[in-house]
Design a protein around this motif. Structure first.
Motif, PDB file in Angstrom:
ATOM      1  N   LEU A  30       0.823  -1.213   0.000  1.00  8.58           N
ATOM      2  CA  LEU A  30       0.000   0.000   0.000  1.00  8.58           C
ATOM      3  C   LEU A  30       0.859   1.266   0.000  1.00  8.58           C
ATOM      4  N   LEU A  31       1.871   1.288   0.857  1.00  9.48           N
ATOM      5  CA  LEU A  31       2.739   2.475   0.910  1.00  9.48           C
ATOM      6  C   LEU A  31       3.494   2.680  -0.395  1.00  9.48           C
ATOM      7  N   TRP A  32       4.023   1.601  -0.950  1.00 12.25           N
ATOM      8  CA  TRP A  32       4.750   1.707  -2.219  1.00 12.25           C
ATOM      9  C   TRP A  32       3.830   2.234  -3.311  1.00 12.25           C
ATOM     10  N   ASN A  33       2.657   1.628  -3.448  1.00 16.97           N
ATOM     11  CA  ASN A  33       1.736   2.010  -4.520  1.00 16.97           C
ATOM     12  C   ASN A  33       1.141   3.394  -4.300  1.00 16.97           C
ATOM     13  N   TRP A  34       1.168   3.890  -3.076  1.00 14.84           N
ATOM     14  CA  TRP A  34       0.669   5.224  -2.791  1.00 14.84           C
ATOM     15  C   TRP A  34       1.737   6.284  -3.073  1.00 14.84           C
ATOM     16  N   LEU A  35       2.992   5.978  -2.753  1.00 15.87           N
ATOM     17  CA  LEU A  35       4.049   6.988  -2.848  1.00 15.87           C
ATOM     18  C   LEU A  35       4.880   6.928  -4.131  1.00 15.87           C
ATOM     19  N   ILE A  36       5.409   5.787  -4.473  1.00 17.29           N
ATOM     20  CA  ILE A  36       6.403   5.673  -5.541  1.00 17.29           C
ATOM     21  C   ILE A  36       5.862   6.075  -6.914  1.00 17.29           C
ATOM     22  N   PRO A  37       4.693   5.587  -7.356  1.00 21.46           N
ATOM     23  CA  PRO A  37       4.221   6.011  -8.681  1.00 21.46           C
ATOM     24  C   PRO A  37       3.978   7.525  -8.764  1.00 21.46           C
ATOM     25  N   GLU A  38       3.508   8.103  -7.672  1.00 17.33           N
ATOM     26  CA  GLU A  38       3.212   9.535  -7.655  1.00 17.33           C
ATOM     27  C   GLU A  38       4.484  10.381  -7.633  1.00 17.33           C
ATOM     28  N   LEU A  39       5.433   9.993  -6.776  1.00 16.77           N
ATOM     29  CA  LEU A  39       6.644  10.800  -6.597  1.00 16.77           C
ATOM     30  C   LEU A  39       7.684  10.583  -7.692  1.00 16.77           C
ATOM     31  N   PHE A  40       7.907   9.328  -8.075  1.00 18.03           N
ATOM     32  CA  PHE A  40       9.007   9.010  -8.976  1.00 18.03           C
ATOM     33  C   PHE A  40       8.580   8.363 -10.285  1.00 18.03           C
ATOM     34  N   ALA A  41       7.288   8.311 -10.535  1.00 22.30           N
ATOM     35  CA  ALA A  41       6.740   7.655 -11.734  1.00 22.30           C
ATOM     36  C   ALA A  41       7.232   6.212 -11.820  1.00 22.30           C
ATOM     37  N   GLY A  42       7.266   5.551 -10.663  1.00 23.92           N
ATOM     38  CA  GLY A  42       7.723   4.157 -10.590  1.00 23.92           C
ATOM     39  C   GLY A  42       6.574   3.190 -10.815  1.00 23.92           C
ATOM     40  N   PRO A  43       6.888   1.903 -10.812  1.00 26.49           N
ATOM     41  CA  PRO A  43       5.858   0.894 -11.085  1.00 26.49           C
ATOM     42  C   PRO A  43       4.980   0.616  -9.864  1.00 26.49           C
ATOM     43  N   VAL A  44       3.827   0.052 -10.111  1.00 21.98           N
ATOM     44  CA  VAL A  44       2.944  -0.442  -9.062  1.00 21.98           C
ATOM     45  C   VAL A  44       3.345  -1.889  -8.805  1.00 21.98           C
ATOM     46  N   ILE A  45       3.416  -2.306  -7.524  1.00 17.56           N
ATOM     47  CA  ILE A  45       3.864  -3.658  -7.205  1.00 17.56           C
ATOM     48  C   ILE A  45       2.721  -4.479  -6.609  1.00 17.56           C
ATOM     49  N   THR A  46       2.895  -5.807  -6.655  1.00 18.07           N
ATOM     50  CA  THR A  46       1.920  -6.725  -6.084  1.00 18.07           C
ATOM     51  C   THR A  46       2.308  -7.074  -4.657  1.00 18.07           C
ATOM     52  N   PHE A  47       1.436  -7.828  -3.982  1.00 17.43           N
ATOM     53  CA  PHE A  47       1.698  -8.262  -2.617  1.00 17.43           C
ATOM     54  C   PHE A  47       2.973  -9.094  -2.542  1.00 17.43           C
ATOM     55  N   TRP A  48       3.161 -10.029  -3.457  1.00 16.42           N
ATOM     56  CA  TRP A  48       4.336 -10.902  -3.427  1.00 16.42           C
ATOM     57  C   TRP A  48       5.616 -10.125  -3.720  1.00 16.42           C
ATOM     58  N   GLN A  49       5.537  -9.126  -4.581  1.00 17.95           N
ATOM     59  CA  GLN A  49       6.708  -8.276  -4.824  1.00 17.95           C
ATOM     60  C   GLN A  49       7.050  -7.462  -3.577  1.00 17.95           C
ATOM     61  N   ALA A  50       6.023  -7.024  -2.846  1.00 14.14           N
ATOM     62  CA  ALA A  50       6.256  -6.277  -1.609  1.00 14.14           C
ATOM     63  C   ALA A  50       6.933  -7.168  -0.566  1.00 14.14           C
ATOM     64  N   LEU A  51       6.500  -8.429  -0.452  1.00 15.95           N
ATOM     65  CA  LEU A  51       7.163  -9.352   0.477  1.00 15.95           C
ATOM     66  C   LEU A  51       8.610  -9.601   0.055  1.00 15.95           C
TER      67      LEU A  51
END
Length: 134
Positions: A30-51
């Motif tokens: 949730l934190l990655w998908n909330w911050l990274i795409p907005e701030l750095f135009a990064g990718p959205v990740i899945t649950f398993w990628q987050a783990l």
């Protein structure tokens, strides 16, 4: 009866580990998908990628140790003990000389570094004046 308690404790521990992994992975996602795409135009990740990202961070940054001595406070205490032991064997003259050298190098407690020219301004007065040409 005793085997049932052990089985129950093992099951409870496994469930707690699974719940913690679920919460940490979901929170990271949730934190990655909330911050990274907005701030750095990064990718959205899945649950398993987050783990996987959490596991990678733990591998790179290390795991906590039980014998850890309080972070900066422990390091400061060790540093102080080291210097107190080192200065305990010095004579008062050696201590004063060391403090004088440190104050010249560091500029006192809050001051900045002083160049040798600033320390002895009388020595360099003649060098700054123009020399007559022959």
């Amino acid at each position: 009866m005793k085997k049932k308690r052990i089985v129950w404790k093992v099951f409870a521990i496994l469930m707690m580990v699974a719940l913690c992994a679920l919460l940490l992975g979901y929170g990271t996602m949730l934190l990655w998908n909330w911050l990274i795409p907005e701030l750095f135009a990064g990718p959205v990740i899945t649950f398993w990628q987050a783990l996987g990202l959490l596991l990678l961070c733990k591998l790179l940054l290390g795991f906590p140790h039980k014998h850890h001595e309080g972070g900066w406070a422990g390091k400061k205490r060790k540093w102080r003990e080291h210097w107190e032991a080192r200065m305990g064997h010095m004579t008062p003259e050696e201590k004063e000389r060391m403090k004088d050298q440190l104050s010249r190098c560091m500029g006192g407690r809050w001051g900045g570094w002083k160049s040798p020219r600033e320390e002895n301004p009388g020595d360099n007065e003649n060098k700054d004046e123009e020399q007559p040409k022959n």
